[in-house]
Design a protein around this motif. Sequence first.
Motif, mmCIF file in Angstrom:
data_model
loop_
_atom_site.group_PDB
_atom_site.id
_atom_site.type_symbol
_atom_site.label_atom_id
_atom_site.label_comp_id
_atom_site.label_asym_id
_atom_site.label_seq_id
_atom_site.Cartn_x
_atom_site.Cartn_y
_atom_site.Cartn_z
ATOM 1 N N HIS A 207 -3.465 78.096 -26.964
ATOM 2 C CA HIS A 207 -3.878 79.153 -26.044
ATOM 3 C C HIS A 207 -4.478 78.512 -24.807
ATOM 4 O O HIS A 207 -5.428 77.741 -24.893
ATOM 5 N N ARG A 208 -3.846 78.786 -23.675
ATOM 6 C CA ARG A 208 -4.249 78.185 -22.394
ATOM 7 C C ARG A 208 -4.234 76.669 -22.465
ATOM 8 O O ARG A 208 -5.087 75.986 -21.909
ATOM 9 N N GLY A 209 -3.269 76.132 -23.196
ATOM 10 C CA GLY A 209 -3.085 74.698 -23.297
ATOM 11 C C GLY A 209 -3.925 74.022 -24.350
ATOM 12 O O GLY A 209 -3.707 72.839 -24.634
ATOM 13 N N GLU A 210 -4.878 74.706 -24.970
ATOM 14 C CA GLU A 210 -5.756 74.103 -25.968
ATOM 15 C C GLU A 210 -5.294 74.496 -27.368
ATOM 16 O O GLU A 210 -4.987 75.672 -27.623
ATOM 17 N N PRO A 211 -5.253 73.541 -28.311
ATOM 18 C CA PRO A 211 -4.841 73.876 -29.681
ATOM 19 C C PRO A 211 -5.911 74.687 -30.408
ATOM 20 O O PRO A 211 -7.109 74.442 -30.235
ATOM 21 N N VAL A 212 -5.467 75.669 -31.190
ATOM 22 C CA VAL A 212 -6.363 76.484 -32.016
ATOM 23 C C VAL A 212 -5.828 76.469 -33.445
ATOM 24 O O VAL A 212 -4.676 76.123 -33.688
ATOM 25 N N ASP A 213 -6.684 76.856 -34.383
ATOM 26 C CA ASP A 213 -6.305 76.842 -35.801
ATOM 27 C C ASP A 213 -5.203 77.873 -36.039
ATOM 28 O O ASP A 213 -5.397 79.072 -35.804
ATOM 29 N N PRO A 214 -4.018 77.448 -36.512
ATOM 30 C CA PRO A 214 -2.941 78.420 -36.738
ATOM 31 C C PRO A 214 -3.304 79.492 -37.760
ATOM 32 O O PRO A 214 -2.767 80.596 -37.705
ATOM 33 N N TYR A 215 -4.206 79.186 -38.700
ATOM 34 C CA TYR A 215 -4.529 80.161 -39.729
ATOM 35 C C TYR A 215 -5.431 81.253 -39.224
ATOM 36 O O TYR A 215 -5.849 82.134 -39.997
ATOM 37 N N ARG A 216 -5.765 81.246 -37.924
ATOM 38 C CA ARG A 216 -6.424 82.410 -37.321
ATOM 39 C C ARG A 216 -5.399 83.519 -37.059
ATOM 40 O O ARG A 216 -5.788 84.655 -36.801
ATOM 41 N N PHE A 217 -4.110 83.178 -37.095
ATOM 42 C CA PHE A 217 -3.069 84.142 -36.763
ATOM 43 C C PHE A 217 -2.131 84.414 -37.944
ATOM 44 O O PHE A 217 -1.646 85.539 -38.078
ATOM 45 N N ILE A 218 -1.840 83.396 -38.766
ATOM 46 C CA ILE A 218 -0.874 83.574 -39.841
ATOM 47 C C ILE A 218 -1.597 83.698 -41.172
ATOM 48 O O ILE A 218 -2.720 83.221 -41.341
ATOM 49 N N ALA A 219 -0.929 84.351 -42.117
ATOM 50 C CA ALA A 219 -1.508 84.519 -43.452
ATOM 51 C C ALA A 219 -1.412 83.209 -44.217
ATOM 52 O O ALA A 219 -0.437 82.454 -44.079
ATOM 53 N N ARG A 220 -2.439 82.925 -45.009
ATOM 54 C CA ARG A 220 -2.429 81.672 -45.786
ATOM 55 C C ARG A 220 -1.466 81.827 -46.945
ATOM 56 O O ARG A 220 -1.427 82.825 -47.610
#
Length: 502
Positions: A489-502
């Motif tokens: 987001h805006r070029g910075e990596p974020v934890d994918p598990y904030r968006f996808i189901a585990r």
Amino acid sequence: MTRMGARAGIGLLALAAACACPAYAQGEAPERIQARQSEAEQRQAELRGRIDTLQKAIDERESARKEAADALRESESAISRINRRLDELAGQGKAAHAELQSLEAAIVRQRAERDARQQELAAQLRTQYQSGLSPWTALLSGDDPQQIGRNLGYLDYVSRARAQALAALQRDIERLSALQRAADERRAEIEQVARDTDEQKAELVRQQRERATVLAKLEGQIQAQRAEAARLGRDDQRLSHVISELEKQVQAARAAAEAARKAAEAKRRAEAERRAQAAREAAQAQQRAEAERRAQLAREAEERARQIREAADAATRERLAAEEAARARRQAQARAAAQAQAQAQRREEPALSAPREPVRGTARPTLPTEQARGLRAGAGLAPPVRGPVMARFGTDRPEGGVWRGVLLRADEGTPVRAVAPGTVVYAAWLRGFGNLIIVDHGEQYLTVYAYNQSLLREVGDTVAAGEAIAHAGSTGGQVESGLYFEVRHRGEPVDPYRFIAR
């Protein structure tokens, strides 16, 4: 390289033994300690020379590894293009098969219709034969000529209709036969292209394995040389420690001599300072006496001048005192008048000191934050592949640094699906990531899919959530098959598990 390490180890042991002997004994001559230090420094220089040689060899191996990685890039990119071509051919084959099935069904219908018409014509011919009605029998029957003419007209009409029906049926059969031949030729052509493509893929896979073997061999050599360099580096650190201990001994001996020299110098300076201080005190006493004499003369002159000024300014002081008294009276009268005027105004004006109600402004409404079109934190989106997690976001990588995404285990050829709708903005091979595809979901959200065996979409393609965009693999020099997935987001990596189901 082994003999070099052995010689370095022998030199280090000899130096350690030399340092463990009475060379460290207190009171040893600084010259002998300095000689040992020079010998240790010479051996350290030789060891560092060996390290530099080993580093050059590592750099050469790194260059060869880069060339092998470039060759691997070309091979893996070609395999991706061939896999995409195979998918296209598979789709064309399915379409051709469906068309063939439709043509065969039409042929069956036409043949049934032809058989029905043939049976109908045969029944009519049998009926006509049994009835004895024919042009010759009509002419030889001796019946009414008008009736014979009508019968012959009917027979001619029926014959023409039968001939036209047979001709139309024959044309339909010929057209269906031509279409079937064309479809068969197309299917044979597609099967031949698929066989050629499979052969090319097999050849490229073989080349990929050979180059991956070369890359692994180079990596092993580089790791071994790095380990050797690290060992030599540790030897160099130990040698540096010994040299620093020798330097401490030399410095201690020099410090003792310097301390004695400084003590004698300090004693000499103290004596000189004492004599200088006595001279300064005598000079200061003489200066104070002279200053006192001059001050006394100045005070006497000032006293005489004051007496003269007092006698001359007596009249002036009396005049100034009278003027000051008159000015004080005028100021007192002005203050009294001002106070009276202020009291009169306070009696006439209403009280205006009551506090006013503060004006409250209307708070500006806050607008809800606009969410991204494709991604939203906590949305519980489906993952790109189903498989165990090999590396999590924010954990340490074996080669250094931290993981900026997640690494999921997936068998080679597993479909990689987009987690949300978006547009493909990158689809190519990238060093360290292999066949890489990046999808833009709007609002500065991007998803990254790496290590793919093949890419199924190109830059500019619009993809839907859950649509297959690649096949998982082990490109980019990876050992095991899997998928590396990032969300930015805006070029910075974020934890994918904030968006996808585990």
